[in-house]
Enzyme design. Structure first.
Site, short mmCIF file in Angstrom:
data_model
loop_
_atom_site.label_atom_id
_atom_site.label_comp_id
_atom_site.label_asym_id
_atom_site.label_seq_id
_atom_site.Cartn_x
_atom_site.Cartn_y
_atom_site.Cartn_z
N CYS A 179 83.88 76.66 20.88
CA CYS A 179 84.11 78.02 20.39
C CYS A 179 83.98 79.05 21.52
O CYS A 179 84.83 79.08 22.40
CB CYS A 179 83.20 78.29 19.20
SG CYS A 179 83.91 79.47 18.06
N HIS A 187 83.07 74.05 15.50
CA HIS A 187 81.63 73.87 15.79
C HIS A 187 81.15 72.48 15.37
O HIS A 187 80.59 72.33 14.29
CB HIS A 187 80.81 74.91 15.03
CG HIS A 187 80.88 76.28 15.59
ND1 HIS A 187 80.08 76.74 16.60
CD2 HIS A 187 81.69 77.31 15.26
CE1 HIS A 187 80.37 77.98 16.88
NE2 HIS A 187 81.35 78.36 16.08
N GLU A 195 78.63 71.00 16.22
CA GLU A 195 77.16 70.99 16.18
C GLU A 195 76.62 71.49 14.84
O GLU A 195 75.43 71.42 14.59
CB GLU A 195 76.58 71.80 17.34
CG GLU A 195 76.69 73.32 17.23
CD GLU A 195 78.10 73.87 17.47
OE1 GLU A 195 79.05 73.07 17.60
OE2 GLU A 195 78.25 75.09 17.50
#
Ligand code: GLN
Length: 194
Positions: free
Chosen positions: A79, A175, A177
């Site tokens: 990102c 994302h 994560e």
């Protein structure tokens, strides 16, 4: 096993550290040039690219990271991290700079503002389907000939790359994560020289 740093100036640092730890990777946060010396690879997290860029300048990390990138240190930008690695930022702030380590044009907030954030299943080449969380995500509008596209997503405006790799430089507009899947991080970690 190489030590993987997470750039910890701003953004979702803890989440990246958690995924890497889950994978059994030795990891540390990087806030200074000397901490950068201690890692063999680096994750640049999501957050606010202008804020991270500003802090890279004031911390002395900008020059240190530039030098590691020219030595081909493996990096993975998600990102805002993708924006920082890219060669061209569209719709950026007037004074916005980027490292130019990844030959892609990214459009800041290219999928819309915060309210337009969305989730979608993403089919990754050689891996399968992973959940994709897009938050004020940059849209990759063009890639250079050296860039390998590992996943694309069509959000109603035609397919755009969302996971790319140019040698040891990886970038992702969503994302990985923020979900329970560690697959994308594992792909990056598996690519690192032992
Ligand atoms: N839109 C943000 C930027 O330009 C990136 C958003 C994110 O990292 N979730 O930096």
């Amino acid at each position: 096993m190489p030590r993987v740093g997470v750039l910890a100036l701003q953004g979702d640092v803890r989440e990246h550290v958690a995924v890497l730890s889950r994978l059994g990777v030795t990891t540390s946060t990087v806030r200074t040039a000397s901490q950068l010396d201690d890692v063999e690879a680096l994750v640049l997290p999501g957050g606010e690219s202008t804020a991270i860029a500003h802090l890279l300048g004031t911390s002395g990390l900008r020059a240190a990271l530039e030098s590691r990138l020219s030595d081909h240190m493996p990096v993975f930008g998600t990102c805002a991290g993708l924006i920082l690695l890219s060669s061209q930022v569209l719709d950026g702030r007037e004074d916005q700079w980027s490292f130019g380590a990844l030959d892609v044009s990214v459009r800041r907030n290219g999928y819309g503002r915060q309210v337009a954030s969305f989730e979608a299943p993403i089919e990754v080449r050689g891996l399968g389907v992973v959940p994709g969380v897009f938050i004020r995500a940059p849209r990759i509008d063009a890639v250079g000939t050296e860039v390998e596209v590992l996943a694309e997503h069509d959000h109603g405006d035609g397919p755009h790359p969302v996971l790319v790799r140019q040698g040891s430089v990886w970038g992702c507009s969503f994302h990985p994560e923020l979900t329970s899947s560690s697959d994308i991080h594992r792909m990056f970690v598996d690519s690192l020289p032992v």
